[in-house]
Design a protein around this motif. Structure first.
Motif, PDB file in Angstrom:
ATOM      1  N   GLY A 102     -31.902  -9.841  61.386  1.00  0.00           N
ATOM      2  CA  GLY A 102     -30.637  -9.183  61.692  1.00  0.00           C
ATOM      3  C   GLY A 102     -29.685 -10.129  62.399  1.00  0.00           C
ATOM      4  O   GLY A 102     -30.080 -11.211  62.848  1.00  0.00           O
ATOM      5  N   LEU A 103     -28.420  -9.713  62.496  1.00  0.00           N
ATOM      6  CA  LEU A 103     -27.403 -10.603  63.075  1.00  0.00           C
ATOM      7  C   LEU A 103     -27.656 -10.839  64.560  1.00  0.00           C
ATOM      8  O   LEU A 103     -27.547 -11.971  65.048  1.00  0.00           O
ATOM      9  N   ASP A 104     -27.989  -9.780  65.295  1.00  0.00           N
ATOM     10  CA  ASP A 104     -28.243  -9.937  66.737  1.00  0.00           C
ATOM     11  C   ASP A 104     -29.433 -10.862  66.977  1.00  0.00           C
ATOM     12  O   ASP A 104     -29.412 -11.720  67.871  1.00  0.00           O
ATOM     13  N   GLN A 113     -21.601  -8.808  69.589  1.00  0.00           N
ATOM     14  CA  GLN A 113     -20.855  -9.465  68.515  1.00  0.00           C
ATOM     15  C   GLN A 113     -19.384  -9.559  68.890  1.00  0.00           C
ATOM     16  O   GLN A 113     -18.802  -8.599  69.409  1.00  0.00           O
ATOM     17  N   ARG A 165     -20.361   0.236  74.278  1.00  0.00           N
ATOM     18  CA  ARG A 165     -20.307  -0.316  72.929  1.00  0.00           C
ATOM     19  C   ARG A 165     -20.347   0.793  71.896  1.00  0.00           C
ATOM     20  O   ARG A 165     -20.508   0.536  70.714  1.00  0.00           O
ATOM     21  N   GLY A 166     -20.200   2.038  72.367  1.00  0.00           N
ATOM     22  CA  GLY A 166     -20.048   3.143  71.438  1.00  0.00           C
ATOM     23  C   GLY A 166     -21.289   3.402  70.622  1.00  0.00           C
ATOM     24  O   GLY A 166     -22.415   3.171  71.073  1.00  0.00           O
ATOM     25  N   PRO A 167     -21.104   3.897  69.390  1.00  0.00           N
ATOM     26  CA  PRO A 167     -22.245   4.312  68.578  1.00  0.00           C
ATOM     27  C   PRO A 167     -23.202   3.171  68.249  1.00  0.00           C
ATOM     28  O   PRO A 167     -24.341   3.415  67.874  1.00  0.00           O
ATOM     29  N   LEU A 168     -22.740   1.921  68.382  1.00  0.00           N
ATOM     30  CA  LEU A 168     -23.637   0.807  68.062  1.00  0.00           C
ATOM     31  C   LEU A 168     -24.612   0.535  69.196  1.00  0.00           C
ATOM     32  O   LEU A 168     -25.619  -0.146  68.988  1.00  0.00           O
ATOM     33  N   ARG A 215     -26.838   2.237  70.537  1.00  0.00           N
ATOM     34  CA  ARG A 215     -28.213   2.656  70.280  1.00  0.00           C
ATOM     35  C   ARG A 215     -28.820   1.858  69.131  1.00  0.00           C
ATOM     36  O   ARG A 215     -30.021   1.872  68.925  1.00  0.00           O
ATOM     37  N   LEU A 216     -27.986   1.160  68.372  1.00  0.00           N
ATOM     38  CA  LEU A 216     -28.480   0.364  67.256  1.00  0.00           C
ATOM     39  C   LEU A 216     -28.645  -1.097  67.648  1.00  0.00           C
ATOM     40  O   LEU A 216     -29.584  -1.759  67.222  1.00  0.00           O
ATOM     41  N   VAL A 217     -27.712  -1.585  68.453  1.00  0.00           N
ATOM     42  CA  VAL A 217     -27.651  -3.014  68.726  1.00  0.00           C
ATOM     43  C   VAL A 217     -28.298  -3.298  70.061  1.00  0.00           C
ATOM     44  O   VAL A 217     -27.822  -2.863  71.087  1.00  0.00           O
TER      45      VAL A 217
END
Lengths: 234, 234
Positions: free
Chosen positions: A47-49, A69, A218-221, A223-225
């Motif tokens: 993944g990018l992170d 990012q 970082r908003g909805p991301l 929980r993903l990022v």
């Protein structure tokens, strides 16, 4: 992929901290001999992170406390061949930089060709990396106003003067101490401790950040990022 | 590359506007038959902004008034093959959408497989496009607070009720009319005109935005990043 990683250091010629970042000297074309942001190539199974964390560790040995990012830079003339660079930005406290650098030195795997530069006094960098650093500084200045992002640059406990100097280094201007104290005390992001720093001045109370306030929204991301290896407990 | 392009439309079943966006039905695998964000592939001789503008025009026929890079999405499992998608987000007023759609229909080149959906009522989309729309909505909600970004969704002249309803659609909650009036009148971003809208209610003054206030602060990139074909005069 490249990463702009900022820390806060007392400027050698000034009695106040400044934003500094590590750069890597290029050992081949294009731009051989110039300084560039740490980075590397995206792996097909990563993944990018994770790529940002890995390439930062491989080039500088550093693991940041905050990683996000920044922007994808893709002007057709930014490199001799067409390269789109997805850029991250990161924060790391000076004491953690020192600890991580010392650990690598003890292991005999200190990174090569890395030096730290004051963000306000950069030489001409490879590619469009001066533009990228300018944009990362702008993002940092914007974020510091509405989050406890400065925490990523400060030790666990700090005085209001430490915090104000961090803000001054980020914003590039002096702040009125009384106004600053009023604003941060009213923000609910700081918790006073029972400890004081003593020294040549009168004792100054130490504060810590309220961990219930997000480092940055970082908003909805959010929980993903997650940084692959984060020193920041969430 | 994909683009989330928002406009504001009166909801067919409610007496208030809602955020809507165009989607394109996929005609091949993967995700054949599902709806997806408009987009296309990066051209080797084209900058990222230009690619976003071009692919949006090719798939939907639309030219936005505001276009900004959102985020690069690159999870390894977001597509059957490894695809990193650099996503843009855009705004366009409903009257401009109508004019652009009508012009394409008159030319006989109306885009195919495009439909508009309420952002709050999306079906399951192809790839990670539901996540991308959520993130774009979050960015819109954040930007609306500190810029005249809502201008990208409103006609040149509008009432305070129009503006409040736009904010309500973006934020997803009702706002107190008196508080709202006080805040926007104090912000310096609105200029009252000498015109009034008349109708079934008492006449309402029309306002326009102060063009000296930037649509959104994009920092050092503002001078570098310009939509390829922008209807917004700067």
């Amino acid at each position: 992929m490249s990463t702009v990683i900022f820390t806060l250091r007392r400027h050698p010629e000034q009695d106040r901290p400044a934003i500094v970042l590590p750069l890597v000297r290029r050992t081949r074309d294009p731009f051989e001999g110039l300084w560039a942001l740490p980075g590397g190539w995206l792996d097909a199974r990563e993944g990018l992170d994770a790529t940002a964390s890995r390439t930062l560790a491989e080039t500088t040995g550093l693991t940041p406390s905050y990683l996000e990012q920044l922007y994808a830079f893709g002007d057709v003339d930014r490199s001799p061949t067409r390269v789109v660079s997805i850029v991250y930005w990161a924060l790391l406290r000076a004491d953690e930089v020192d600890a991580q650098v010392a650990a690598h030195a003890a292991d005999g795997d200190a990174p090569e060709n890395v030096e730290w530069f004051a963000a306000a006094e950069l030489p001409e960098l490879a590619f469009d990396h001066n533009t990228i650093v300018d944009y990362a500084l702008w993002r940092l200045r914007n974020k510091v106003g509405y989050s406890r992002i400065a925490h990523g640059l400060l030790p666990d406990e700090f005085t209001l003067a430490d915090l104000r100097e961090a803000y001054e280094a980020i914003l590039g201007r002096r702040l009125d101490p009384a106004n600053f104290r009023r604003q941060v005390e009213g923000s609910g992001t700081l918790i006073p401790t029972e400890s004081f720093r003593t020294g040549s001045h009168r004792p100054a109370r130490l504060y810590r950040y309220n961990q219930d306030v997000e480092l940055a929204d970082r908003g909805p991301l959010a929980r993903l990022v997650q940084p692959a290896a984060s020193a920041e407990s969430r």
